[in-house]
Design a protein around this motif. Structure first.
Motif, PDB file in Angstrom:
ATOM      1  N   UNK A   1       0.832  -1.209   0.000  1.00 34.44           N
ATOM      2  CA  UNK A   1       0.000   0.000   0.000  1.00 34.44           C
ATOM      3  C   UNK A   1       0.864   1.256   0.000  1.00 34.44           C
ATOM      4  N   UNK A   2       1.930   1.247   0.775  1.00 40.03           N
ATOM      5  CA  UNK A   2       2.834   2.398   0.809  1.00 40.03           C
ATOM      6  C   UNK A   2       3.559   2.596  -0.509  1.00 40.03           C
ATOM      7  N   UNK A   3       4.049   1.503  -1.097  1.00 46.15           N
ATOM      8  CA  UNK A   3       4.761   1.597  -2.375  1.00 46.15           C
ATOM      9  C   UNK A   3       3.803   2.045  -3.478  1.00 46.15           C
TER      10      UNK A   3
ATOM     11  N   UNK B   1       4.347  -2.714  -6.265  1.00 45.84           N
ATOM     12  CA  UNK B   1       3.259  -2.780  -5.287  1.00 45.84           C
ATOM     13  C   UNK B   1       2.308  -3.920  -5.609  1.00 45.84           C
ATOM     14  N   UNK B   2       2.041  -4.135  -6.895  1.00 50.21           N
ATOM     15  CA  UNK B   2       1.159  -5.238  -7.286  1.00 50.21           C
ATOM     16  C   UNK B   2       1.792  -6.578  -6.927  1.00 50.21           C
ATOM     17  N   UNK B   3       3.092  -6.705  -7.177  1.00 48.94           N
ATOM     18  CA  UNK B   3       3.782  -7.952  -6.832  1.00 48.94           C
ATOM     19  C   UNK B   3       3.794  -8.188  -5.320  1.00 48.94           C
ATOM     20  N   UNK B   4       4.052  -7.136  -4.551  1.00 46.07           N
ATOM     21  CA  UNK B   4       4.041  -7.270  -3.092  1.00 46.07           C
ATOM     22  C   UNK B   4       2.657  -7.645  -2.573  1.00 46.07           C
ATOM     23  N   UNK B   5       1.634  -7.034  -3.154  1.00 44.23           N
ATOM     24  CA  UNK B   5       0.269  -7.343  -2.743  1.00 44.23           C
ATOM     25  C   UNK B   5      -0.072  -8.796  -3.059  1.00 44.23           C
TER      26      UNK B   5
END
Length: 74
Positions: free
Chosen positions: A16-18, A58-62
């Protein structure tokens, strides 16, 4: 609590932060000015590219965070 569930939640929060940083970078890289009826558009291509890279990360982290949370539930 399961360790993978905690890691998943941390990844989701970081994503969310990224994502927020990425959206701001893209928005700050494009400016438009209306001067005497003429619209002047200026964009920073490298800044936009950095913003899109942040959004991709961010999509990959999510996705990783959601996978870790769901894996811990099973």
């Amino acid at each position: 609590m399961n360790v993978s569930k905690v890691i998943g939640i941390i990844l989701i929060v970081i994503s969310l932060g990224v994502g927020y940083i990425g959206v701001n970078k893209v928005a700050d890289s494009t400016k438009a000015i209306n001067f005497l009826g003429i619209e002047i558009d200026a964009s920073n291509e490298s800044g936009q590219m950095q913003g899109f890279i942040y959004l991709g990360g961010a999509i990959l982290l999510l996705a990783g965070g959601l996978y870790a949370v769901r894996k811990s539930n099973n």
